[in-house]
Scaffold this motif. Structure first.
Motif, short mmCIF file in Angstrom:
data_model
loop_
_atom_site.label_atom_id
_atom_site.label_comp_id
_atom_site.label_asym_id
_atom_site.label_seq_id
_atom_site.Cartn_x
_atom_site.Cartn_y
_atom_site.Cartn_z
N ASP A 1 -6.08 6.83 13.72
CA ASP A 1 -5.95 7.91 12.73
C ASP A 1 -4.68 7.70 11.92
O ASP A 1 -4.71 7.20 10.80
CB ASP A 1 -5.95 9.26 13.42
CG ASP A 1 -5.77 10.43 12.46
OD1 ASP A 1 -5.78 10.21 11.23
OD2 ASP A 1 -5.60 11.57 12.91
N GLU A 2 -3.53 8.06 12.51
CA GLU A 2 -2.27 7.92 11.78
C GLU A 2 -2.02 6.49 11.32
O GLU A 2 -1.40 6.26 10.27
CB GLU A 2 -1.09 8.40 12.65
CG GLU A 2 -0.99 9.92 12.77
CD GLU A 2 -1.82 10.48 13.91
OE1 GLU A 2 -1.67 11.68 14.22
OE2 GLU A 2 -2.64 9.74 14.51
N SER A 3 -2.46 5.51 12.10
CA SER A 3 -2.26 4.11 11.72
C SER A 3 -3.02 3.72 10.47
O SER A 3 -2.73 2.70 9.85
CB SER A 3 -2.68 3.19 12.87
OG SER A 3 -1.80 3.32 13.95
N VAL A 4 -4.02 4.54 10.10
CA VAL A 4 -4.76 4.30 8.86
C VAL A 4 -4.18 5.13 7.73
O VAL A 4 -3.83 4.61 6.66
CB VAL A 4 -6.25 4.65 9.04
CG1 VAL A 4 -7.02 4.45 7.73
CG2 VAL A 4 -6.86 3.79 10.14
N ARG A 5 -4.03 6.43 7.94
CA ARG A 5 -3.69 7.31 6.83
C ARG A 5 -2.20 7.30 6.48
O ARG A 5 -1.84 7.71 5.37
CB ARG A 5 -4.14 8.74 7.12
CG ARG A 5 -3.48 9.42 8.30
CD ARG A 5 -4.07 10.82 8.51
NE ARG A 5 -3.66 11.43 9.74
CZ ARG A 5 -2.55 12.16 9.88
NH1 ARG A 5 -1.76 12.35 8.84
NH2 ARG A 5 -2.25 12.70 11.05
N ARG A 6 -1.34 6.81 7.36
CA ARG A 6 0.08 6.76 7.05
C ARG A 6 0.57 5.33 6.83
O ARG A 6 1.77 5.09 6.78
CB ARG A 6 0.90 7.46 8.14
CG ARG A 6 0.52 8.91 8.36
CD ARG A 6 1.53 9.67 9.20
NE ARG A 6 2.77 9.88 8.46
CZ ARG A 6 3.79 10.61 8.92
NH1 ARG A 6 3.71 11.17 10.10
NH2 ARG A 6 4.88 10.77 8.20
N ALA A 7 -0.36 4.41 6.69
CA ALA A 7 0.01 3.01 6.53
C ALA A 7 -0.02 2.60 5.07
O ALA A 7 -0.79 3.12 4.28
CB ALA A 7 -0.95 2.13 7.33
N GLU A 8 0.86 1.65 4.73
CA GLU A 8 0.81 1.08 3.38
C GLU A 8 -0.48 0.29 3.20
O GLU A 8 -1.01 0.20 2.09
CB GLU A 8 2.02 0.18 3.15
CG GLU A 8 3.35 0.94 3.07
CD GLU A 8 4.50 0.00 2.75
OE1 GLU A 8 4.25 -1.18 2.46
OE2 GLU A 8 5.66 0.47 2.79
N ASP A 9 -0.98 -0.29 4.28
CA ASP A 9 -2.20 -1.09 4.23
C ASP A 9 -3.20 -0.54 5.24
O ASP A 9 -3.18 -0.93 6.41
CB ASP A 9 -1.88 -2.55 4.53
CG ASP A 9 -3.12 -3.44 4.44
OD1 ASP A 9 -4.20 -2.92 4.08
OD2 ASP A 9 -3.01 -4.64 4.72
#
Length: 326
Positions: free
Chosen positions: A190-198
């Motif tokens: 979740d957070e690794s997708v929506r808060r990532a630059e990529d």
């Protein structure tokens, strides 16, 4: 075409909505809503996010208000219940707010609580849902890899559908996915997708079996659909504790995805003690409709944020707008 800041401010309303129970460390949810040519839309990044991170949320709000959403492939979206980090004695009351929902997402790894607290909560959810119910747990990146491995093993007896964001980083997700492969419990990011630059880095690294997608943090419906198509992974469309206006955006996203293998996390209006509409998008028979939401003037007035908070949100809107306009 990007609307002017004056156009956004012209109809802007800032609300402060109380929650039924404390969730993600807050008791009220603030949001800014405004009206575009295609209807009402929402800008509600969490207060701790800076302008750079909030920019995607503003793009999403403008896209939903100034463009027609994609043609829906379904009229209703099946949703899950969401169980905050409450004591087991409160679980039944929480689940009662999600009538007809066959799936529950249970918050775990809450600051100040122990794994024993998580086990007790999940055990009670299983008792209420019965053997046919589906349980997924969400750690919001709260465990390190060793803690996650121990916790997932301890919770496996409850027949988990998947574990959402057990660790914070993509590298840790890769590690925990390998360590727990023998348990055959999928890992969701979740957070690794929506808060990532990529956002595609999770898929490329093999860090997750599925993705939890939110329309606002990913820049809107079209941006999210593009990311989904590129990753090739199954997704769960979820909300960011939005008002019913923001949930409507998520519902239109979910309605445009060809295949939805999992119940979506779009039933969170049930966690609000008040909303901006007299017809909130709460689950009925385990699903919510795909429709636009028009706020009620009386509710906007009743739950209007204080003058200081309204000024704070309008200043935030202006600074975030400057970021995307640049």
């Amino acid at each position: 075409m990007l609307p002017t800041l004056a156009e956004l401010i012209e109809t802007a309303q800032v609300v402060s909505l109380p929650l039924v129970t404390r969730f993600r460390g807050i008791d009220t949810r603030e949001a800014l809503v405004f009206q575009g040519p295609f209807g009402w839309t929402e800008f509600s990044p969490f207060v701790e996010y800076d302008d750079a991170e909030a920019a995607a949320w503003l793009w999403a709000a403008i896209d939903f208000g100034w463009n027609a959403p994609p043609a829906p492939l379904r009229e209703r979206i099946i949703v899950n219940a969401t169980v905050p980090a409450v004591g087991p004695e409160q679980v039944s009351d929480v689940l009662a707010r999600f009538p007809g929902c066959r799936t529950a997402k249970v918050k775990v790894a809450n600051v100040g609580q122990t794994l024993a607290d998580d086990i007790a909560r999940v055990r009670q959810v299983r008792a209420v849902l019965g053997a046919e119910g589906r349980i997924r747990v969400d750690a919001n990146g709260g465990w390190n890899v060793d803690e996650a491995e121990h916790a997932i093993h301890a919770l496996a007896e409850f027949d988990l559908e998947y574990v959402e964001q057990p660790c914070a980083t993509v590298a840790e997700l890769v590690d925990i996915r390998l360590r727990t492969a023998y348990l055959d419990i999928p890992i969701a990011a979740d957070e690794s997708v929506r808060r990532a630059e990529d956002p595609l880095a999770v898929a490329r690294a093999g860090a997750a079996d599925l993705l939890v997608i939110k329309a606002q943090p990913l820049g809107g419906i079209r941006s999210a659909l593009a990311i989904i198509a590129q990753t090739g992974l199954p997704v769960v469309v979820s909300s960011a504790l939005d008002t019913s206006i923001g949930i409507s955006m998520g519902a239109h996203l979910a309605a445009a995805i060809p295949e939805l293998q999992f119940d979506c996390g779009l039933g969170t209006a049930s966690l609000l003690a008040a909303d901006v509409t007299t017809s909130p998008l709460v689950p009925v028979g385990g699903s919510i409709p795909v429709q636009r939401v028009v706020p009620d003037a009386g509710l906007l007035a009743r739950h209007a944020a204080s003058a200081d908070r309204r000024a704070w949100w309008l200043n935030r809107l202006a600074s975030t707008y400057a970021t995307i306009a640049g």
